[in-house]
Design an enzyme around this catalytic site. Structure first.
Site, mmCIF file in Angstrom:
data_model
loop_
_atom_site.group_PDB
_atom_site.id
_atom_site.type_symbol
_atom_site.label_atom_id
_atom_site.label_comp_id
_atom_site.label_asym_id
_atom_site.label_seq_id
_atom_site.Cartn_x
_atom_site.Cartn_y
_atom_site.Cartn_z
ATOM 1 N N HIS A 25 31.996 43.832 45.814
ATOM 2 C CA HIS A 25 31.694 43.031 46.999
ATOM 3 C C HIS A 25 30.589 42.019 46.679
ATOM 4 C CE1 HIS A 25 31.613 42.467 51.411
ATOM 5 N NE2 HIS A 25 30.299 42.323 51.287
ATOM 6 N N ASP A 27 28.122 39.171 48.148
ATOM 7 C CA ASP A 27 27.492 38.597 49.336
ATOM 8 C C ASP A 27 26.908 37.242 48.983
ATOM 9 O OD1 ASP A 27 27.816 40.533 51.461
ATOM 10 O OD2 ASP A 27 26.547 41.862 50.273
ATOM 11 N N GLY A 134 21.780 38.729 55.853
ATOM 12 C CA GLY A 134 20.697 37.988 55.210
ATOM 13 C C GLY A 134 19.962 38.796 54.158
ATOM 14 N N PHE A 135 19.851 40.092 54.388
ATOM 15 C CA PHE A 135 19.077 40.905 53.448
ATOM 16 C C PHE A 135 19.718 42.271 53.247
ATOM 17 C CE2 PHE A 135 16.237 37.972 55.563
ATOM 18 C CZ PHE A 135 15.574 37.389 54.489
ATOM 19 N N GLY A 136 19.536 42.830 52.064
ATOM 20 C CA GLY A 136 19.949 44.204 51.827
ATOM 21 C C GLY A 136 18.897 45.156 52.361
ATOM 22 N N GLY A 137 19.248 46.435 52.432
ATOM 23 C CA GLY A 137 18.261 47.465 52.735
ATOM 24 C C GLY A 137 17.874 47.609 54.188
ATOM 25 N N ASP A 167 29.800 46.641 56.837
ATOM 26 C CA ASP A 167 28.831 46.159 55.851
ATOM 27 C C ASP A 167 27.421 46.225 56.429
ATOM 28 O OD1 ASP A 167 27.569 44.830 53.792
ATOM 29 O OD2 ASP A 167 28.777 43.010 53.926
ATOM 30 N N GLY A 168 26.565 47.045 55.831
ATOM 31 C CA GLY A 168 25.153 47.088 56.219
ATOM 32 C C GLY A 168 24.684 48.464 56.628
HETATM 33 ZN ZN ZN Z 1 28.808 41.704 52.597
#
Ligand code: ZN
Length: 206
Positions: A25, A27, A134-137, A167-168
């Site tokens: 995936h 991003d 916008g951001f991971g985690g 997703d997320g």
């Molecule tokens: Zn994604």
């Protein structure tokens, strides 16, 4: 791949290749639609050299149609665009399919499933953002569960077969309930790449 170590992308690809993951995936963030910039074509090209799973690109970018051909040339098989960035969404989905890719639609947390009443007929996948892009985690937004459930009902009512991707904020404590509510594919970044055993982490949420 947003959470991978960019200094060792080949190793991260090999790990995913060995795993039971559905795809790699990607991003893509442009710093305009979302308040962050992730990576672009040169990095995707590098990943493509090692990827032995389908590449699944999630475009968090304005005017995504300017680059559909470019993604196809890089070997992307599943291309997902945000509902919020496409005023002519049907045209976008048709164009992605015409180029030979599978077409996905992503929804921000505040965008209701009802806006896709018609677009689902032209989609191969619907991605429910369970954090603000916008951001991971980030932590999983609980209301996403209702959206997944609603999409699953729409899919059954209309006799469609689009996949539901989430997703997320995915981890081993919410994966099961997401599958039970109709999710088909869970996207995990930090949960996998920050784990001491990424392969086991992927299995744990599969
Ligand atoms: Zn994604």
């Amino acid at each position: 791949m947003l959470s991978a170590d960019f200094g060792h992308l080949a190793d991260s690809c090999r790990m995913v290749n060995q795993s039971i993951a559905w795809s790699i995936h990607l991003d893509v963030m442009d710093g305009v639609f979302v308040p962050n910039i992730s990576y672009g074509f040169p990095v995707i090209q590098a990943i493509a050299r090692y990827a032995r799973k389908p590449m699944d690109a999630h475009l968090m970018t304005v005017e995504p149609s300017r680059y559909y051909e470019r993604y196809r040339e890089l070997g992307v098989e599943w291309l997902t665009v945000h509902y919020e960035t496409c005023p002519h969404l049907n045209r976008d989905l048709q164009e992605i399919r015409r180029l030979g890719m599978k077409a996905g639609i992503a929804l921000n947390p505040a965008t209701p499933v009802s806006v896709l009443e018609q677009a689902v007929y032209s989609a191969d996948l619907v991605l429910v953002m369970s954090v603000n892009p916008g951001f991971g985690g980030q932590a999983f937004i609980e209301e996403s569960l209702e959206k997944i459930n609603r999409l699953d009902r729409i899919r059954k009512e209309k006799g469609l077969d689009f996949l539901i991707q989430v997703d997320g904020g995915i981890n081993d404590s919410n994966a099961r309930i997401l599958y039970e509510n109709g999710a088909d594919i869970l996207v995990a970044g930090n949960y996998v790449f920050k784990s001491p055993d990424p392969l086991a982490a992927i299995t744990a949420i599969s």
